[in-house]
Motif scaffolding. Structure first.
Motif, PDB file in Angstrom:
ATOM      1  N   ALA A   1      47.966  83.035  -2.271  1.00 44.17           N
ATOM      2  CA  ALA A   1      48.309  83.906  -3.397  1.00 44.17           C
ATOM      3  C   ALA A   1      49.673  84.560  -3.189  1.00 44.17           C
ATOM      4  O   ALA A   1      50.447  84.694  -4.147  1.00 44.17           O
ATOM      5  CB  ALA A   1      47.249  84.985  -3.572  1.00 44.17           C
TER       6      ALA A   1
ATOM      7  N   ASN B   1      38.795  78.708   4.861  1.00 40.84           N
ATOM      8  CA  ASN B   1      38.084  79.735   4.123  1.00 40.84           C
ATOM      9  C   ASN B   1      37.012  80.429   4.978  1.00 40.84           C
ATOM     10  O   ASN B   1      36.046  79.790   5.393  1.00 40.84           O
ATOM     11  CB  ASN B   1      37.442  79.103   2.884  1.00 40.84           C
TER      12      ASN B   1
ATOM     13  N   TRP C   1      46.103  93.771   3.853  1.00 38.47           N
ATOM     14  CA  TRP C   1      47.273  93.258   3.141  1.00 38.47           C
ATOM     15  C   TRP C   1      48.197  94.416   2.737  1.00 38.47           C
ATOM     16  O   TRP C   1      49.413  94.307   2.801  1.00 38.47           O
ATOM     17  CB  TRP C   1      46.871  92.427   1.935  1.00 38.47           C
TER      18      TRP C   1
ATOM     19  N   TYR D   1      39.777  87.680  -1.048  1.00 43.26           N
ATOM     20  CA  TYR D   1      41.019  87.399  -0.323  1.00 43.26           C
ATOM     21  C   TYR D   1      40.817  87.448   1.177  1.00 43.26           C
ATOM     22  O   TYR D   1      39.857  88.030   1.664  1.00 43.26           O
ATOM     23  CB  TYR D   1      42.079  88.442  -0.701  1.00 43.26           C
ATOM     24  N   TRP D   2      41.795  86.866   1.889  1.00 42.38           N
ATOM     25  CA  TRP D   2      41.881  87.011   3.338  1.00 42.38           C
ATOM     26  C   TRP D   2      43.316  86.765   3.760  1.00 42.38           C
ATOM     27  O   TRP D   2      44.108  86.227   2.997  1.00 42.38           O
ATOM     28  CB  TRP D   2      40.905  86.078   4.059  1.00 42.38           C
TER      29      TRP D   2
ATOM     30  N   SER E   1      40.094  92.853   4.149  1.00 37.22           N
ATOM     31  CA  SER E   1      41.241  91.984   3.889  1.00 37.22           C
ATOM     32  C   SER E   1      42.238  92.609   2.928  1.00 37.22           C
ATOM     33  O   SER E   1      43.450  92.574   3.166  1.00 37.22           O
ATOM     34  CB  SER E   1      40.771  90.634   3.332  1.00 37.22           C
ATOM     35  N   THR E   2      41.766  93.179   1.839  1.00 33.24           N
ATOM     36  CA  THR E   2      42.687  93.749   0.851  1.00 33.24           C
ATOM     37  C   THR E   2      43.417  94.975   1.414  1.00 33.24           C
ATOM     38  O   THR E   2      44.594  95.177   1.133  1.00 33.24           O
ATOM     39  CB  THR E   2      41.971  94.098  -0.473  1.00 33.24           C
TER      40      THR E   2
ATOM     41  N   ASN F   1      36.030  91.067   2.476  1.00 28.88           N
ATOM     42  CA  ASN F   1      37.073  91.163   1.452  1.00 28.88           C
ATOM     43  C   ASN F   1      37.704  92.552   1.415  1.00 28.88           C
ATOM     44  O   ASN F   1      38.924  92.675   1.278  1.00 28.88           O
ATOM     45  CB  ASN F   1      36.530  90.785   0.073  1.00 28.88           C
TER      46      ASN F   1
ATOM     47  N   TYR G   1      48.533  85.526   2.306  1.00 25.78           N
ATOM     48  CA  TYR G   1      47.434  86.224   1.634  1.00 25.78           C
ATOM     49  C   TYR G   1      46.760  85.173   0.773  1.00 25.78           C
ATOM     50  O   TYR G   1      47.332  84.694  -0.205  1.00 25.78           O
ATOM     51  CB  TYR G   1      48.007  87.366   0.793  1.00 25.78           C
ATOM     52  N   GLN G   2      45.564  84.769   1.174  1.00 23.26           N
ATOM     53  CA  GLN G   2      44.905  83.630   0.566  1.00 23.26           C
ATOM     54  C   GLN G   2      43.717  84.078  -0.283  1.00 23.26           C
ATOM     55  O   GLN G   2      43.147  85.147  -0.058  1.00 23.26           O
ATOM     56  CB  GLN G   2      44.505  82.642   1.659  1.00 23.26           C
ATOM     57  N   TYR G   3      43.368  83.243  -1.244  1.00 20.43           N
ATOM     58  CA  TYR G   3      42.377  83.624  -2.242  1.00 20.43           C
ATOM     59  C   TYR G   3      41.333  82.531  -2.419  1.00 20.43           C
ATOM     60  O   TYR G   3      41.657  81.351  -2.529  1.00 20.43           O
ATOM     61  CB  TYR G   3      43.074  83.876  -3.576  1.00 20.43           C
TER      62      TYR G   3
ATOM     63  N   GLY H   1      40.431  77.271  -1.717  1.00 19.56           N
ATOM     64  CA  GLY H   1      41.277  78.442  -1.841  1.00 19.56           C
ATOM     65  C   GLY H   1      42.722  78.074  -2.041  1.00 19.56           C
ATOM     66  O   GLY H   1      43.087  76.899  -2.127  1.00 19.56           O
TER      67      GLY H   1
END
Length: 147
Positions: free
Chosen positions: A144, A130, A96, A120-121, A92-93, A89, A111-113, A141
């Motif tokens: 986002a 996921n 992004w 997130y990823w 990932s953040t 995570n 940007y998925q949650y 998920g």
């Protein structure tokens, strides 16, 4: 005047090289994500090493130190899939933060949650796969944001 032209040329080259490298970092990141989706800890470890090396070899950029620290933490997870997922995570953040403002990424990035992990990823596909649960909760998920 010559010095100004040279300075502008150097700056433009630096920005275009960084734009290309953002794509390279994203591709390395996606390899890690795909290995985690497949629950393949050995493939994830290999992809993590490649991502870590790609970050180290990049010229300086705003999030380099932060991303390098996160990828090193991810590297220390070894072949343990749960530890890899736990550290993912943070990477990932930060990724992004790199990808979202870039105007040189030539394809949509999602940007998925995951509400179960509160994590997130990034993905190049809109469909949810996921990386935090693999096959046990593959489609858990939502998207986002989209770049």
């Amino acid at each position: 005047m010559k010095k100004l032209i040279v300075a502008i040329t150097v700056m433009m080259f630096g920005f275009s090289a960084f734009a290309q490298n953002t794509g390279n970092l994203l591709n390395n990141y996606i390899s890690v994500k795909n290995a985690l989706v497949s629950s393949d800890s050995k493939a994830a470890n290999t992809a993590i090493s490649a991502l870590n090396e790609a970050v180290k070899s990049e010229d300086n950029f705003a999030q380099k130190a932060e991303l390098q620290k996160a990828t090193e933490k991810l590297s220390k997870a070894g072949n343990n899939i749960e530890k890899q997922r736990a550290a993912f995570n943070d990477v990932s953040t930060i990724m992004w933060k790199l990808v979202k403002p870039s105007d040189k990424v030539n394809q949509p990035v999602y940007y998925q949650y995951c509400p179960m992990k509160k994590a997130y990823w990034l993905s190049k596909e809109k469909d949810i796969k996921n990386p935090y649960y693999g096959s046990s909760m593959l489609t858990c998920g939502k998207v986002a944001e989209t770049k």
